[in-house]
Design a protein around this motif. Structure first.
Motif, PDB file in Angstrom:
ATOM      1  N   ARG A 113      -6.011  12.647   4.282  1.00 21.27           N
ATOM      2  CA  ARG A 113      -5.324  11.360   4.162  1.00 21.27           C
ATOM      3  C   ARG A 113      -5.847  10.550   2.981  1.00 21.27           C
ATOM      4  N   PHE A 114      -4.970   9.744   2.422  1.00 22.81           N
ATOM      5  CA  PHE A 114      -5.345   8.838   1.344  1.00 22.81           C
ATOM      6  C   PHE A 114      -4.613   7.508   1.535  1.00 22.81           C
ATOM      7  N   SER A 115      -5.171   6.456   0.933  1.00 30.06           N
ATOM      8  CA  SER A 115      -4.560   5.134   1.015  1.00 30.06           C
ATOM      9  C   SER A 115      -4.884   4.371  -0.254  1.00 30.06           C
ATOM     10  N   ASP A 156       4.385   4.495   3.754  1.00 27.37           N
ATOM     11  CA  ASP A 156       3.428   5.274   4.529  1.00 27.37           C
ATOM     12  C   ASP A 156       4.002   6.667   4.811  1.00 27.37           C
ATOM     13  N   SER A 169      -8.747  12.014  -1.115  1.00 23.15           N
ATOM     14  CA  SER A 169      -8.310  12.299   0.248  1.00 23.15           C
ATOM     15  C   SER A 169      -9.539  12.563   1.123  1.00 23.15           C
ATOM     16  N   ASP A 170      -9.466  12.165   2.388  1.00 22.24           N
ATOM     17  CA  ASP A 170     -10.603  12.341   3.287  1.00 22.24           C
ATOM     18  C   ASP A 170     -10.566  13.720   3.937  1.00 22.24           C
ATOM     19  N   ASP A 230      -4.325   0.689  -1.866  1.00 20.88           N
ATOM     20  CA  ASP A 230      -3.965  -0.668  -1.450  1.00 20.88           C
ATOM     21  C   ASP A 230      -3.875  -1.610  -2.642  1.00 20.88           C
ATOM     22  N   ARG A 273       0.830  -1.191   0.000  1.00 17.48           N
ATOM     23  CA  ARG A 273       0.000   0.000   0.000  1.00 17.48           C
ATOM     24  C   ARG A 273       0.871   1.250   0.000  1.00 17.48           C
ATOM     25  N   THR A 302       0.297   5.211   1.484  1.00 14.25           N
ATOM     26  CA  THR A 302      -0.564   6.119   2.224  1.00 14.25           C
ATOM     27  C   THR A 302       0.137   7.460   2.400  1.00 14.25           C
ATOM     28  N   GLY A 303      -0.649   8.487   2.662  1.00 16.20           N
ATOM     29  CA  GLY A 303      -0.057   9.804   2.874  1.00 16.20           C
ATOM     30  C   GLY A 303      -1.126  10.851   3.118  1.00 16.20           C
ATOM     31  N   THR A 304      -0.715  12.118   2.999  1.00 17.06           N
ATOM     32  CA  THR A 304      -1.602  13.243   3.267  1.00 17.06           C
ATOM     33  C   THR A 304      -1.402  14.317   2.202  1.00 17.06           C
ATOM     34  N   SER A 344       5.521  -1.646   1.867  1.00 14.68           N
ATOM     35  CA  SER A 344       4.568  -0.553   1.765  1.00 14.68           C
ATOM     36  C   SER A 344       5.235   0.771   2.133  1.00 14.68           C
TER      37      SER A 344
END
Length: 273
Positions: A82-84, A119, A77-78, A86, A32, A34-36, A117
């Motif tokens: 943040r996003f992910s 992050d 992004s939320d 996978d 995965r 992930t980040g911002t 992964s």
């Protein structure tokens, strides 16, 4: 009677679950990213940015290996930025983000190698600037429906060029607003009322006068671009550029354009001096 069947849209969640199960069945480990996503000027999170994680090809020895068809994801992004993404196979990825109101050049530094992964990535989006203001006459009365234009000053191949990038009209209170400007230098001008313009050569003489009009004005008070002061915009800046014009009696020009093709737009311009 013929039976009518309904077609259901595919369940994206089930599709991704199936892909993950397929990877597991093949014994291929997935990873995965992930980040911002943040605002480059304020550091605040950016909600609803479209983040694209796409595989890159790479050289292995003397041969080129293209990215696998499964190595691309698009996620939003939320509320915390943040996003992910996978279910990625090992490889090198380009991670980019875009959102309305921001320059579309946000990306993670360099290629992101996955496996293991990754992050904690940070993607900074640069907010675009706005220019707003009011057009009034010498008595401070608002001028409605005035045409306001933004002209960008650019250097191309060592030559200075000018390009109109925005054009809006003032409202009934003489106010205008233009948005989505990238950092740079811009000239703001108001020239005539909004509406069609047309190319004729004519000498204005005394005759029937029309409603009051005004000569072009460049911000802040110049009559031409040479003596005007450009506005220098930074990322996310909100610039106020008020313009004051001198109203004077206007004249009317009429004519006939021969040989025009029906249903074809024709641009007619009146050039001063």
């Amino acid at each position: 009677m013929n039976a009518v069947t309904s077609r259901k849209e595919p369940d994206v969640t089930k599709i991704w679950s199936g892909l993950l199960l397929a990877f597991a069945a093949l014994g291929q480990e997935t990873f995965r990213v992930t980040g911002t996503v943040v605002n480059s000027q304020t550091g605040l999170p950016v909600k609803g940015a479209l983040v694209t994680v796409s595989g890159r090809g790479y050289l292995q020895g003397d041969s080129y290996r293209p990215p696998g068809p499964d190595n691309e994801r698009e996620v939003l992004s939320d509320s915390s930025g943040r996003f992910s993404a996978d279910g990625l196979a090992a490889g090198t990825f380009a991670v980019t983000a875009q959102k309305n109101g921001f320059a579309s050049n946000g990306q993670a530094a360099g290629g992101v190698k996955v496996g293991p992964s990754r992050d904690g990535l940070t993607i900074a989006l640069s907010p675009l600037a706005t220019i707003s203001g009011r057009v009034t006459d010498g008595d401070g009365v608002p001028v409605p429906f005035a045409s306001v234009r933004a002209v960008a000053r650019e250097i191309r191949d060592g030559t200075r060029t000018y390009r109109q990038v925005r054009s809006v009209s003032t409202d009934d209170e003489g106010r205008y607003r233009m948005w989505n400007f990238t950092p740079g230098e811009y000239y703001i001008a108001t020239a005539g009322r909004s509406g069609g313009t047309v190319t004729v050569v004519a000498t204005l003489t005394a005759g029937a006068r029309g409603p009051e009009a005004f000569a072009p004005v460049y911000y802040p008070t110049a009559q031409d671009r040479v003596s005007a002061t450009p506005i220098v915009l930074g990322p996310g800046q909100d610039y106020t550029a008020d313009l004051r014009v001198h109203m004077e009696p206007s004249y009317r020009i009429r004519g006939t354009l021969r040989g025009a093709v029906g249903n074809q737009p024709v641009r007619v311009e009146l050039l001063r001096d």
